[in-house]
Design an enzyme around this catalytic site. Structure first.
Site, short mmCIF file in Angstrom:
data_model
loop_
_atom_site.label_atom_id
_atom_site.label_comp_id
_atom_site.label_asym_id
_atom_site.label_seq_id
_atom_site.Cartn_x
_atom_site.Cartn_y
_atom_site.Cartn_z
CG ASP A 1 -8.97 24.33 55.01
OD1 ASP A 1 -8.79 25.35 55.73
OD2 ASP A 1 -9.36 24.41 53.82
CD GLU B 1 -9.41 26.99 51.42
OE1 GLU B 1 -8.93 26.62 52.52
OE2 GLU B 1 -10.64 27.06 51.21
#
Ligand code: PGA
Length: 256
Positions: free
Chosen positions: A132, A139
Site C-alpha cells: 500500500d 500507512e
C-alpha cells in the site's frame, strides 16, 4: 532519486550491503536506521558475511508491533536479534527498537525521537515498502510531517503480514513507527523492494505525485534517496530504461 534496478533481489541486496560497508569504513560510528520484514533478509545475510566492525555503530529500528513481548516470534525485536544483531559485534546498548510494551506510548515516542537527535541523527536509513506504499508503518493518509507515534495498520498490511503470525487474526492492529518527518531527516534513504507484488506501489512512489496516499512518494523530496529494486519490482516503471542507462553510465568518480 536514484533508481537502481538489479536482475535479482540478491544482487540488489549486495548493492545495498556495499553502501553500508563503505559507510562503516568512512564513519565507524555511523548511525543506521534499520527495517524488518522479508525484504532486508538477504541484505542482513550479506552484511553478516562481510564481517564488518559494528562495535561503534548505533542503530534505530523503524517500528514495532504494540503489545508483543520482545521474545514473541513475530516481534521486530526478535527478528533483528535473530537475523542480524546476534551475528555481528554490535554493542547491545547501541541498539534501539521501539518498545511495543511501553506503558506510556506518547512518552516513549518522544524519548525515541530524542535518542535519535542525541545520537546525531541517522546517517543511512533502510526502508522497505508496503504493497500500500507504506514506509515504516506509516500507512496511507499518514501526515507527511509525522513523528514517531502509534499507528493503526490497514487491513491490507495485516493481511500481508499474517504469514509471520500464522493467521491474520493474530496480527496486532497497532504499531509504533518512526514518522515520515523523522525518516526524512536521515541523511540518506535507501528503499529496497523486491517482487511483483511491490511493482505498483513502487511505480506510484517513484513516478506518481507526492501524496500521503502513497507515503513512499515522499522520497521524491529527499536530496539523497536511492531506490534499489529487482526486475519484478521495477516492472511498472515507465522510465526504467532511462534509470538503467543512468546507472550503467555513472561517472567513475560517483559512488555506488
Ligand atoms: P516486506 O515488508 O519486506 O515483508 O515485504 C515491507 C514493509 O512492509 O515495509
Amino acid at each position: 532519486m536514484e533508481i537502481i534496478i538489479q536482475p535479482t533481489a540478491e544482487a540488489a541486496s549486495a548493492t545495498a550491503a556495499l553502501m553500508v560497508a563503505r559507510l562503516l569504513r568512512e564513519k565507524p560510528d555511523a548511525v543506521l536506521g534499520l527495517a524488518t520484514g522479508s525484504t532486508p533478509l538477504s541484505l542482513y545475510r550479506e552484511l553478516v558475511q562481510m564481517k564488518l566492525d559494528w562495535s561503534r555503530v548505533t542503530t534505530f529500528n523503524l517500528d514495532e508491533y504494540v503489545g508483543l513481548t520482545p521474545d514473541h516470534p513475530a516481534s521486530f525485536q526478535r527478528f533483528m536479534w535473530e537475523n542480524l544483531f546476534s551475528r555481528i559485534n554490535i554493542v547491545k546498548s547501541n541498539v534501539h527498537i521501539p518498545d511495543g510494551q511501553a506503558k506510556d506510548i506518547p512518552g516513549f515516542c518522544l524519548r525515541y525521537e530524542q535518542q535519535i537527535r542525541v545520537a546525531g541523527g541517522i546517517d543511512w536509513q533502510l526502508l522497505g515498502i508496503g504493497t500500500d506504499g507504506h514506509i515504516g508503518f506509516n500507512e496511507p493518509s499518514s501526515s507527511l510531517a509525522s513523528r514517531t507515534r502509534i499507528k493503526t495498520l490497514t487491513q491490507q498490511t495485516r493481511a500481508d503480514n499474517a504469514r509471520f503470525f500464522g493467521g491474520e487474526t493474530a496480527v496486532p492492529h497497532h504499531v509504533i513507527t518512526m514518522g515520515i518527518g523523522t525518516i526524512l531527516e536521515a541523511r540518506q534513504l535507501v528503499l529496497l523492494a523486491f517482487g511483483p507484488d511491490k511493482a505498483r506501489a513502487v511505480a506510484e512512489a517513484v513516478e506518481g505525485p507526492i501524496t500521503a496516499m502513497n507515503p513512499a512518494s515522499i522520497l521524491q523530496l529527499h536530496p539523497v534517496a536511492k531506490i534499489v529494486l529487482d526486475e519484478p519490482a521495477a516492472a511498472h516503471l515507465r522510465k526504467a530504461d532511462y534509470y538503467r542507462w543512468v546507472y550503467d553510465n555513472k561517472p567513475h568518480w560517483q559512488k555506488v
